[in-house]
Design an enzyme around this catalytic site. Sequence first.
Site, short mmCIF file in Angstrom:
data_model
loop_
_atom_site.label_atom_id
_atom_site.label_comp_id
_atom_site.label_asym_id
_atom_site.label_seq_id
_atom_site.Cartn_x
_atom_site.Cartn_y
_atom_site.Cartn_z
N GLU A 99 -24.03 2.21 -110.03
CA GLU A 99 -25.24 1.17 -110.05
C GLU A 99 -24.85 -0.02 -110.65
O GLU A 99 -24.18 0.03 -111.81
CB GLU A 99 -26.53 1.74 -110.81
CG GLU A 99 -27.08 2.98 -110.22
CD GLU A 99 -28.31 3.47 -110.89
OE1 GLU A 99 -29.59 3.39 -110.34
OE2 GLU A 99 -28.15 3.80 -111.96
N ASP B 18 -23.51 8.53 -109.07
CA ASP B 18 -24.10 7.12 -108.82
C ASP B 18 -23.20 6.06 -109.35
O ASP B 18 -22.70 5.94 -110.51
CB ASP B 18 -25.36 6.62 -109.67
CG ASP B 18 -26.66 7.70 -109.09
OD1 ASP B 18 -26.53 8.18 -107.90
OD2 ASP B 18 -27.57 8.06 -109.86
N GLU C 185 -26.78 14.11 -107.58
CA GLU C 185 -26.28 12.98 -107.32
C GLU C 185 -25.34 12.25 -108.11
O GLU C 185 -25.06 12.58 -109.15
CB GLU C 185 -27.83 11.83 -107.80
CG GLU C 185 -27.92 10.46 -107.18
CD GLU C 185 -29.37 9.87 -107.52
OE1 GLU C 185 -29.25 8.90 -108.28
OE2 GLU C 185 -30.18 10.50 -107.15
#
Length: 338
Positions: free
Chosen positions: A116, A114, A112
Amino acid sequence: MEGGHMGWFLFCCCFSLLFFHSSGSPRRNLPIIAFEDGYTPLFGDHNLAIHRDGKSVHLSLDERTGSGFVSHDLYLHGYFSASIKLPADYTAGVVVAFYMSNGEMFQNNHDEIDFEFLGNIRGKDWRIQTNVYGNGSTSIGREERYGLWFDPAEDFHQYSILWTDSKIIFYVDNVPIREVKRTESMGGDFPSKPMTMYATIWDASDWATNGGKYRVNYKYAPYVAEFSDLILHGCAVDPIEHVAKCESAQGSEKVPSGVTPVQITKMRNFRLKHMAYSYCYDTVRYKVPPPECVINHQEAERLRKFDPVTFGNGQRHRGKRHHHSSKGSQEEITASSF
């Protein structure tokens, strides 16, 4: 499966040597695609709306559901970008995410990368968090959290991920804010399997704002995040045939392999002014920094003064606070440009 995965890896590593060799602004002259050319709705029914002749999409969160979209293809390395405008006003508990993952294919050892965006109470700024997982290393978590030098709810700003076989760089408006270099010590914790690109908005009341103290207030719904200037520029992989669909290196001069000296200075300045949390300096969580961490003493000193318990030699344990909150972080953020 193993043979197919190795084929993906070898093909795309060779491809990336050709594809990622230049320097400069990564976004410049890269093709912006229509939503339907690269993405499909993921969830949310009517909470996803396409605008501007198919080149902009709005994701909404209300009492019924959040919403999201996902790329048609898997990618192994590339440059992925979107211009995003976040919801305004009271946004506590709201999370907008722009990220890569292969969790559906590799449930026990997924990768992953990310971005955010963590909402906040009225009068407090949005916070931005980056994270990297490899090979299911979710117990380690490589979070960093920052303020921004602008209000991301006032206008569109570009958020980008460059992923190669040797590094990951996060950009905000073409300013690199974080570089993760692959090291031997990381082993399989560096993302190395094909991933899909996602964008979502959802209710994260349990943790997103001060560890869940402030929750989503649907009096202010719908919360709308707007996405445009979509770029998917990388090595696509067919998940069924196990064949890389990389095109020729045409246009490869448009994508950088790393950060220039000027960008290094910008990144250093950004981190010294705006970084509010880094797992590398969290002495509550790690008595010894993880081996891939490169300690910057100016960053360490700033964070130690900012929060001596988390980043210094304080004795009081604050549990999982480091995952989701950054006490007082906005007070130290100075509004500046690069």
